[in-house]
Design an enzyme around this catalytic site. Structure first.
Site, short mmCIF file in Angstrom:
data_model
loop_
_atom_site.label_atom_id
_atom_site.label_comp_id
_atom_site.label_asym_id
_atom_site.label_seq_id
_atom_site.Cartn_x
_atom_site.Cartn_y
_atom_site.Cartn_z
N GLY A 94 37.05 28.24 28.83
CA GLY A 94 35.69 27.97 28.33
C GLY A 94 35.65 26.32 28.64
N HIS A 95 35.07 25.96 29.77
CA HIS A 95 34.83 24.76 30.29
C HIS A 95 33.28 24.03 30.04
CE1 HIS A 95 38.37 25.70 33.45
NE2 HIS A 95 38.75 25.88 32.04
N ASP A 114 42.01 23.38 26.82
CA ASP A 114 40.48 22.42 26.18
C ASP A 114 40.94 20.85 26.43
OD1 ASP A 114 39.61 24.94 25.66
OD2 ASP A 114 40.58 25.03 23.87
N LYS A 116 39.04 19.82 31.30
CA LYS A 116 39.14 20.04 32.64
C LYS A 116 37.68 20.28 33.32
CE LYS A 116 41.41 23.68 31.71
NZ LYS A 116 42.02 23.45 30.27
N GLN A 140 42.96 27.07 31.57
CA GLN A 140 44.35 27.06 30.41
C GLN A 140 45.24 26.04 31.06
OE1 GLN A 140 43.67 30.48 32.04
NE2 GLN A 140 42.09 30.56 30.65
P1 GDP Z 1 38.47 22.68 29.20
O1 GDP Z 1 38.79 23.88 28.93
O2 GDP Z 1 39.88 21.74 29.64
O3 GDP Z 1 37.03 22.34 29.96
O4 GDP Z 1 37.84 21.71 27.75
P2 GDP Z 1 36.72 22.25 26.92
O5 GDP Z 1 35.58 22.11 27.36
O6 GDP Z 1 37.04 23.70 26.12
O7 GDP Z 1 36.99 21.23 25.44
C1 GDP Z 1 36.68 19.85 25.87
C2 GDP Z 1 35.60 19.18 24.83
O8 GDP Z 1 35.62 17.86 25.00
C3 GDP Z 1 34.16 19.54 25.39
O9 GDP Z 1 33.49 19.85 24.28
C4 GDP Z 1 33.87 18.24 26.20
O10 GDP Z 1 32.45 18.10 26.18
C5 GDP Z 1 34.43 17.30 25.41
N1 GDP Z 1 34.90 16.07 26.24
C6 GDP Z 1 35.45 15.92 27.59
N2 GDP Z 1 35.69 14.55 27.72
C7 GDP Z 1 35.59 14.14 26.71
C8 GDP Z 1 35.50 12.66 26.24
O11 GDP Z 1 36.33 11.81 27.11
N3 GDP Z 1 35.22 12.29 25.01
C9 GDP Z 1 34.49 13.27 24.01
N4 GDP Z 1 34.50 12.80 22.88
N5 GDP Z 1 34.73 14.41 24.48
C10 GDP Z 1 34.91 14.67 25.65
P1 IMO Z 2 40.72 26.77 28.83
O1 IMO Z 2 40.46 26.97 30.32
C1 IMO Z 2 42.64 27.20 24.97
C2 IMO Z 2 45.12 30.93 24.45
C3 IMO Z 2 44.39 31.91 23.38
C4 IMO Z 2 45.76 32.46 23.10
C5 IMO Z 2 46.54 32.84 24.53
C6 IMO Z 2 46.38 33.95 25.10
O2 IMO Z 2 39.27 26.69 28.35
O3 IMO Z 2 41.57 25.51 28.79
P2 IMO Z 2 44.53 35.41 26.55
O4 IMO Z 2 42.95 35.67 25.99
O5 IMO Z 2 44.43 34.37 27.72
O6 IMO Z 2 45.24 36.38 26.69
O7 IMO Z 2 44.81 34.24 25.00
O8 IMO Z 2 45.89 31.77 25.23
N1 IMO Z 2 43.96 30.40 25.68
C7 IMO Z 2 43.20 29.35 25.66
N2 IMO Z 2 43.44 28.18 24.74
N3 IMO Z 2 42.08 26.93 26.01
C8 IMO Z 2 41.91 28.07 26.89
O9 IMO Z 2 41.24 28.05 28.24
C9 IMO Z 2 42.50 29.21 26.65
N4 IMO Z 2 42.62 30.76 27.31
C10 IMO Z 2 43.53 31.18 26.64
O10 IMO Z 2 43.84 30.96 22.71
O11 IMO Z 2 46.48 31.58 22.30
MG MG Z 3 38.08 25.23 27.21
#
Ligand code: GDP
Ligand code: IMO
Ligand code: MG
Length: 426
Positions: free
Chosen positions: A40-41, A13, A16, A222
């Site tokens: 969850g991207h 999170d 990416k 991840q």
């Molecule tokens: P990922 O799993 O690495 O793709 O990240 P997630 O989407 O799960 O979580 C990142 C969150 O941060 C999302 O809600 C994005 O929209 C948000 N985001 C990404 N870059 C920025 C930033 O520079 N500033 C802010 N405020 N939000 C950001």
């Molecule tokens: P993105 O790509 C954050 C965590 C779960 C748990 C562990 C194992 O959005 O960054 P799993 O379901 O993979 O067997 O769970 O890994 N986890 C993540 N945490 N971002 C993710 O993906 C994750 N994918 C798995 O919360 O601790």
């Molecule tokens: Mg994510």
């Protein structure tokens, strides 16, 4: 050759999705090489927010080829839902390609994910419940169902029958009802029919595209600390989110990798269980969670929050061979008068040189903090590095210095244009 790997460096999170979508404006191909619908991207584009789980974060660009590679575990239910969402938003999925060698997440994988977690009780991993671990385990155990078999009704029937016989004996031991062949077979044959047009040998495809000098992004899901081999085992995912997995996960050679970008969130978060040395169980942690709205994109769980841990980032630099860092969510720190960063760990009075393998040790380490002055100003409108407040620039530079990799991209908002590029990427 123009290929870039984008990986998570912390516990996931990091943003990416935002960085890959931003870079994808210049790319011909975006390929996922591991993980599954546990990812969850988030991509914000055209005033809409897209939460992508299996679709590569290049899918919003009409001309982009989006590959789901062989080491991604594919849940057809999730993918078809995502494709429906895409169509509703008026976007095309024409660029999608699915590896014929990917493993299919079956209903029993999700069932076992939940059962195992329940059985582990307090020792649970806190998985996303998406069947990821059981699906990878079946692949390693050579009882998985690959896309190529799933697409062939006869082969699928045979393999599903054999696997169900095995799984039902385990389910019975758990005191659970056995699963029936026919409804699963019919349901999954229906999904296969809908996804068949996208299936191909993606290894051959991506190799060809690289040979044609196309611009290719490899999108990690991840992150390093969740890596099965290098993360905080057993509180990890069941795949290898690090850059070394790109080749096996897509069917290409190591010389195909040109550059590696590590996405670093300006503070730290973790979803699920496991050690987290800089976690803040105090009002500062609460403030981070509320300011940043840190709730999981896949499960909605509140994310644990803490200060940036550069011992983790240095480890991620080593594991991935990072060329540079994309620093995200810097704007979240706009209202913090003082910011702390962990520069290393102390254990039993000694500074640690290497990242500990033992969870017991990781649980005992004392983070060494450096306090940096905040900037107390809005950075969300900044579009060049020079426009950032002085203390903010100092914070960015200090991170690069301690991490051992320069900060090439700075992100100050979720939107595409809230991005400052300091280094040519492609
Ligand atoms: P990922 O799993 O690495 O793709 O990240 P997630 O989407 O799960 O979580 C990142 C969150 O941060 C999302 O809600 C994005 O929209 C948000 N985001 C990404 N870059 C920025 C930033 O520079 N500033 C802010 N405020 N939000 C950001
Ligand atoms: P993105 O790509 C954050 C965590 C779960 C748990 C562990 C194992 O959005 O960054 P799993 O379901 O993979 O067997 O769970 O890994 N986890 C993540 N945490 N971002 C993710 O993906 C994750 N994918 C798995 O919360 O601790
Ligand atoms: Mg994510």
């Amino acid at each position: 050759m123009s290929t870039i790997v984008v990986v998570g460096t912390q516990w996931g999170d990091e943003g990416k999705g935002k960085i890959v979508d931003f870079l994808a404006a210049q790319a011909d191909v975006v390929a996922r090489y591991q993980g599954g619908s546990n990812a969850g991207h988030t991509v914000v584009a055209d005033n809409r927010t897209f939460k992508l789980h299996l679709l590569p974060s290049g899918i919003l660009y009409p001309g982009c080829t989006c590959i789901i590679g062989n080491d991604v575990v594919l849940d057809p239910v999730c993918l078809l839902q995502e494709l429906d969402g895409l169509r509703e938003a008026g976007k095309s999925e024409a660029g999608l390609r699915i590896s014929n060698r990917a493993h299919v997440v079956m209903p029993y994988h999700k069932l076992f994910d939940g059962l195992q977690e329940r059985l582990k009780g307090a020792g649970k991993v806190g998985t996303t419940g998406r069947g990821i671990g059981p699906c990878y385990a079946d692949a390693a155990d050579r009882i998985g169902i690959r896309v190529v078999s799933w697409m062939d009704p006869e082969a699928f029937a045979r393999e599903l029958r054999e696997t169900l016989a095995l799984k039902n004996r385990i389910l019975e031991a758990f005191g659970e009802k056995p699963l029936e062949f026919e409804p699963i077979y019919q349901e999954y044959c229906g999904y296969a029919d809908r996804l068949r047009p996208y299936v191909c040998d993606t290894g051959a495809l991506v190799s060809r595209l690289i040979a044609q000098d196309k611009k290719v992004l490899f999108e990690g899901a991840q992150a390093a600390m969740l890596d099965l081999s290098h993360g905080t085992y057993p509180f990890v995912t069941s795949s290898h989110p690090t850059s070394g997995a790109v080749c096996v996960g897509l069917g290409i050679g190591p010389k195909c990798i040109h550059k590696v970008v590590g996405v670093v969130k300006a503070y730290a978060t973790r979803v699920g269980e496991g050690p987290f040395p800089t976690e803040l169980n105090n009002p500062t942690g609460e403030k981070l969670r509320e300011t940043a709205h840190e709730y999981g994109a896949t499960t909605g769980r509140p994310r644990r929050c803490g200060w940036l841990d550069l011992a983790v980032i240095r480890y991620a630099v080593q594991l991935n061979g990072l060329d540079c860092i994309a620093l995200t969510r810097l704007d979240i720190l706009d209202s913090f008068p003082e910011i702390q960063v962990c520069t290393g760990y102390r254990h039993q009075g000694k500074t640690m040189e290497e990242f500990p393998a033992s969870l017991k040790v990781l649980g005992e380490v004392e983070p060494i903090y450096e306090t940096l002055p905040g900037w107390m100003a809005d950075t969300t409108k900044c579009r060049t590095f020079q426009e950032l407040p002085l203390n903010c620039r100092k914070y960015v530079e200090r991170i690069g210095e301690i991490a051992g990799a320069p900060v090439g991209i700075v992100s100050v908002g979720p939107e595409r244009d809230s991005t400052i590029v300091r280094q040519r990427m492609f």
